[in-house]
Structure formats: C-alpha cells, structure tokens
Design a protein around this motif. Structure first.
Motif, PDB file in Angstrom:
ATOM      1  N   UNK A  49       0.827  -1.206   0.000  1.00  0.00           N
ATOM      2  CA  UNK A  49       0.000   0.000   0.000  1.00  0.00           C
ATOM      3  C   UNK A  49       0.863   1.257   0.000  1.00  0.00           C
ATOM      4  N   UNK A  50       1.954   1.230   0.748  1.00  0.00           N
ATOM      5  CA  UNK A  50       2.852   2.376   0.808  1.00  0.00           C
ATOM      6  C   UNK A  50       3.535   2.619  -0.539  1.00  0.00           C
ATOM      7  N   UNK A  51       3.918   1.569  -1.202  1.00  0.00           N
ATOM      8  CA  UNK A  51       4.543   1.703  -2.526  1.00  0.00           C
ATOM      9  C   UNK A  51       3.558   2.341  -3.507  1.00  0.00           C
ATOM     10  N   UNK A  52       2.293   1.995  -3.363  1.00  0.00           N
ATOM     11  CA  UNK A  52       1.274   2.524  -4.283  1.00  0.00           C
ATOM     12  C   UNK A  52       0.870   3.947  -3.906  1.00  0.00           C
ATOM     13  N   UNK A  53       0.513   4.168  -2.631  1.00  0.00           N
ATOM     14  CA  UNK A  53      -0.115   5.435  -2.255  1.00  0.00           C
ATOM     15  C   UNK A  53       0.701   6.330  -1.335  1.00  0.00           C
ATOM     16  N   UNK A  54       1.871   5.910  -0.953  1.00  0.00           N
ATOM     17  CA  UNK A  54       2.688   6.739  -0.069  1.00  0.00           C
ATOM     18  C   UNK A  54       3.071   8.059  -0.727  1.00  0.00           C
ATOM     19  N   UNK A  55       3.613   8.966   0.054  1.00  0.00           N
ATOM     20  CA  UNK A  55       3.969  10.287  -0.485  1.00  0.00           C
ATOM     21  C   UNK A  55       4.934  10.179  -1.668  1.00  0.00           C
ATOM     22  N   UNK A  56       5.734   9.138  -1.695  1.00  0.00           N
ATOM     23  CA  UNK A  56       6.641   8.885  -2.819  1.00  0.00           C
ATOM     24  C   UNK A  56       6.138   7.725  -3.685  1.00  0.00           C
ATOM     25  N   UNK A  57       4.888   7.333  -3.475  1.00  0.00           N
ATOM     26  CA  UNK A  57       4.323   6.180  -4.181  1.00  0.00           C
ATOM     27  C   UNK A  57       4.037   6.453  -5.644  1.00  0.00           C
ATOM     28  N   UNK A  58       3.672   5.403  -6.349  1.00  0.00           N
ATOM     29  CA  UNK A  58       3.416   5.520  -7.784  1.00  0.00           C
ATOM     30  C   UNK A  58       2.067   6.158  -8.088  1.00  0.00           C
ATOM     31  N   UNK A  59       1.149   6.173  -7.127  1.00  0.00           N
ATOM     32  CA  UNK A  59      -0.167   6.787  -7.314  1.00  0.00           C
ATOM     33  C   UNK A  59      -0.640   7.388  -5.985  1.00  0.00           C
ATOM     34  N   UNK A  60       0.014   8.442  -5.515  1.00  0.00           N
ATOM     35  CA  UNK A  60      -0.268   8.962  -4.177  1.00  0.00           C
ATOM     36  C   UNK A  60      -1.685   9.493  -3.979  1.00  0.00           C
ATOM     37  N   UNK A  61      -2.394   9.814  -5.034  1.00  0.00           N
ATOM     38  CA  UNK A  61      -3.745  10.372  -4.896  1.00  0.00           C
ATOM     39  C   UNK A  61      -4.840   9.301  -4.942  1.00  0.00           C
ATOM     40  N   UNK A  62      -4.461   8.059  -5.149  1.00  0.00           N
ATOM     41  CA  UNK A  62      -5.452   6.996  -5.275  1.00  0.00           C
ATOM     42  C   UNK A  62      -6.063   6.677  -3.916  1.00  0.00           C
ATOM     43  N   UNK A  63      -7.306   6.246  -3.924  1.00  0.00           N
ATOM     44  CA  UNK A  63      -7.986   5.843  -2.689  1.00  0.00           C
ATOM     45  C   UNK A  63      -7.924   4.331  -2.546  1.00  0.00           C
ATOM     46  N   UNK A  64      -7.494   3.855  -1.383  1.00  0.00           N
ATOM     47  CA  UNK A  64      -7.398   2.417  -1.137  1.00  0.00           C
ATOM     48  C   UNK A  64      -8.667   1.886  -0.499  1.00  0.00           C
ATOM     49  N   UNK A  65      -9.053   0.690  -0.909  1.00  0.00           N
ATOM     50  CA  UNK A  65     -10.112  -0.072  -0.255  1.00  0.00           C
ATOM     51  C   UNK A  65      -9.443  -1.356   0.196  1.00  0.00           C
ATOM     52  N   UNK A  66      -9.283  -1.528   1.487  1.00  0.00           N
ATOM     53  CA  UNK A  66      -8.524  -2.653   2.024  1.00  0.00           C
ATOM     54  C   UNK A  66      -9.460  -3.796   2.387  1.00  0.00           C
ATOM     55  N   UNK A  67      -9.139  -4.976   1.881  1.00  0.00           N
ATOM     56  CA  UNK A  67      -9.844  -6.209   2.241  1.00  0.00           C
ATOM     57  C   UNK A  67      -8.779  -7.180   2.713  1.00  0.00           C
ATOM     58  N   UNK A  68      -8.799  -7.509   3.964  1.00  0.00           N
ATOM     59  CA  UNK A  68      -7.792  -8.422   4.512  1.00  0.00           C
ATOM     60  C   UNK A  68      -8.291  -9.860   4.391  1.00  0.00           C
ATOM     61  N   UNK A  69      -7.514 -10.694   3.706  1.00  0.00           N
ATOM     62  CA  UNK A  69      -7.907 -12.087   3.514  1.00  0.00           C
ATOM     63  C   UNK A  69      -6.922 -13.067   4.141  1.00  0.00           C
ATOM     64  N   UNK A  70      -5.818 -12.567   4.671  1.00  0.00           N
ATOM     65  CA  UNK A  70      -4.824 -13.415   5.315  1.00  0.00           C
ATOM     66  C   UNK A  70      -4.752 -13.084   6.801  1.00  0.00           C
TER      67      UNK A  70
END
Length: 99
Positions: free
Chosen positions: A13-34
């Motif tokens: 999630x940090x790689x995707x949306x972190x301040x230095x991520x590839x898509x920092x403005x994206x909204x995450x929807x987290x579903x934990x399955x593990x």
C-alpha cells in the motif's frame, strides 16, 4: 507487533499510495484475507475479491500463493473480469520455480 501478513500489505500500500508512491492520490479499499501469519485459504481470497468488486473497486492487487486449482477462486476472478476489474497478482513470492 503485526505479523508478516499485515506487514506485507502495508508495504505494498505504501509503494502505491505513499507520499513517494506511484499513485499517491489513489484511494485504497482494504480487504484483509490473510491472518497475522500471512496464511489464508481460497474461500477467504475469493470472498475478498467479490467484496472489493461489489464496492466498486477498479483495480485489485493480490500477493498470494496457491498451489492447487481452486474453482471458487477462479469463479471470483471471472466475476471481477466480467465487471472489467483489473486484477494484479504476484507470482513466485516463495522462490518456488515449478513450471
């Protein structure tokens, strides 16, 4: 302290949306399955896919290892595909290079 299952998802999630991520403005929807040890089953993974799709998610990122066919998981993947949801899945996380 979170187990490796929780830590991996947080890292991705940090790689995707972190301040230095590839898509920092994206909204995450987290579903934990593990669980906290990073273990789960095909039913939980399939249920997570369906839940995400039903909530309007457009891209699903998964980092899972499955060693046998799962008709239920395949059905969930087809469900997402039918609704034009992009699925991104890791391969080879455990270093097993079976063909």
């Amino acid at each position: 302290m979170a187990g490796r299952g929780a830590a991996h998802g947080t890292s991705v999630a940090s790689i995707i949306t972190g301040s230095e991520g590839i898509a920092p403005a994206v909204e995450l929807f987290v579903v934990r399955v593990l669980d906290d040890e990073g273990l789960g089953n095909s039913y939980d993974a399939a249920q997570g896919i369906v839940q995400a799709v039903d909530h309007g998610v457009q891209i699903i990122n998964m980092s899972l290892g499955v060693y046998q066919d799962s008709p239920l998981l395949l059905h969930a993947v087809k469900y997402a595909d039918h609704r034009v949801v992009i699925l991104v899945a890791a391969a080879g996380n455990d270093g097993d290079h079976r063909s």
